[in-house]
Design an enzyme around this catalytic site. Structure first.
Site, mmCIF file in Angstrom:
data_model
loop_
_atom_site.group_PDB
_atom_site.id
_atom_site.type_symbol
_atom_site.label_atom_id
_atom_site.label_comp_id
_atom_site.label_asym_id
_atom_site.label_seq_id
_atom_site.Cartn_x
_atom_site.Cartn_y
_atom_site.Cartn_z
ATOM 1 N N GLU A 10 0.827 -1.206 0.000
ATOM 2 C CA GLU A 10 0.000 0.000 0.000
ATOM 3 C C GLU A 10 0.861 1.256 0.000
ATOM 4 O OE1 GLU A 10 -2.705 -0.684 -1.054
ATOM 5 O OE2 GLU A 10 -4.220 -0.470 0.491
ATOM 6 N N THR A 69 -5.009 7.407 -5.122
ATOM 7 C CA THR A 69 -5.115 7.618 -3.676
ATOM 8 C C THR A 69 -4.161 8.731 -3.227
ATOM 9 O OG1 THR A 69 -5.815 5.364 -3.322
ATOM 10 C CG2 THR A 69 -4.887 6.481 -1.426
HETATM 11 N N1 HSE Z 1 -8.043 5.295 3.861
HETATM 12 C C1 HSE Z 1 -7.493 5.400 2.540
HETATM 13 C C2 HSE Z 1 -7.851 6.764 1.979
HETATM 14 C C3 HSE Z 1 -8.054 4.315 1.682
HETATM 15 O O1 HSE Z 1 -9.020 7.111 2.053
HETATM 16 O O2 HSE Z 1 -6.976 7.453 1.477
HETATM 17 C C4 HSE Z 1 -7.575 4.328 0.267
HETATM 18 O O3 HSE Z 1 -8.217 3.268 -0.419
#
Ligand code: HSE
Length: 307
Positions: free
Chosen positions: A128, A181
């Site tokens: 990630e 993201t």
């Molecule tokens: N919590 C993360 C965000 C998840 O919202 O940036 C990304 O899939």
């Protein structure tokens, strides 16, 4: 066992009020992977079908997560990974998480399960980090544990699996635009107002309580986000109209899935989930942007072996 074929589910992170801490796993959307033990040490990504993604181990989220695991133990052998992608990167339903979590889960199985799920989350988070620049666990945790998960703490890592109410279904609309993201995080404010934080943690508590007591109305009332949604909604065409049509069609609540552009709606029962799916289709047609809509029950087992 020297080879394993697995299903690694798509996931919805945040679930409105729980930015970076809450997530859930979907049942019928996900990637497939084949992982093989080989004589040479190291990790090789031999095949990726469905998406154009790097085969180079250190540039691939599955490769990086697998290396993080293998760094923790001495092995004379290595692993080959084939990835069959059904989840589009940048769709907001945990594409990188499915690959990263799938790689470490599969390797752990082939090794005879030396690591527990929380340790696997830690390794998968390295994938990630490669994808989004941050070590967030709210997609990899539900992929690995199944059901709903809460990251109670990142340091030390503490993952809690939450009860899944039996009649809960999810409908997801995925507009075909890509939101990275890393970009969706860059626009967020690093500070929040105390009055917003108060409303937000009230909802997190309400959602957790609703999930355990299977109080669907409480789950619905708690799906509010005062911190992230107002900022990220600007990235998703027609967002508030979609939300309104989901709620009018009977959804318990509706929000941005992860960092978007997908939008999710939690529903009580499969029939409501299907009605909501129809309403979202009608609504999104007007934008002219291509999209997919799917309904799924919650996947309470997480990544699994398939034939
Ligand atoms: N919590 C993360 C965000 C998840 O919202 O940036 C990304 O899939």
């Amino acid at each position: 066992m020297n080879s394993i074929k697995i299903f690694s589910p798509a996931t919805i992170a945040n679930i409105s009020c729980g930015f970076d801490v809450l997530g859930l796993a979907l049942d019928n959307i996900g990637d497939e992977m084949i992982i093989k033990k080989i004589n040479e040490p190291g990790v090789r990504i031999t095949k990726i079908v469905g998406q154009k993604l790097p085969l180079e181990t250190t540039k691939n989220v599955a490769g990086v997560a697998a290396l993080a695991l293998l760094n923790e133990m001495e092995t004379s052998f290595g692993f080959e990974i084939e990835i069959y992608k059904n989840i589009k990167p940048g769709s907001g339903i945990g594409s990188s998480a499915a690959s990263a979590a799938g790689a470490v889960w599969g390797i752990n199985e082939l090794l005879g399960k030396p690591f527990n799920k929380t340790q696997l989350v830690k390794f998968a988070m390295e994938g990630e980090k490669l994808a989004s620049g941050t070590l967030h666990a709210d997609n990899v945790a539900p992929a690995l544990f199944g059901g709903f998960t809460l990251v109670r703490s990142y340091n030390p890592l503490d993952i809690i699996q939450i009860n899944t109410p039996k009649e809960l279904f999810v409908t997801v609309i995925h507009p075909h635009i890509e939101i990275k993201t890393v970009d969706a995080r860059a626009i967020l404010s690093p500070t929040v107002l105390l009055k917003d934080a108060v409303k937000q943690w009230g909802n997190v508590g309400g959602l957790i309580s609703g999930l355990y007591t299977e109080d669907y109305e409480l789950i619905g009332r708690s799906l509010e986000d005062f911190i992230v949604e107002p900022i990220r909604a600007t990235l998703i065409p027609n967002y508030y109209k979609v939300k309104e049509s989901a709620l009018n069609a009977g959804a318990l609540g509706c929000g941005i899935s992860g960092s978007g552009p997908s939008i999710f709606a939690l529903c009580k029962g499969e029939n409501v989930a299907k009605t909501v799916a129809l309403a979202l289709k009608e609504n999104y047609k007007k934008t002219g942007i291509p999209f997919d809509v799917y309904s799924s029950k919650i996947n309470s087992e997480g990544i699994k072996i398939i034939k």
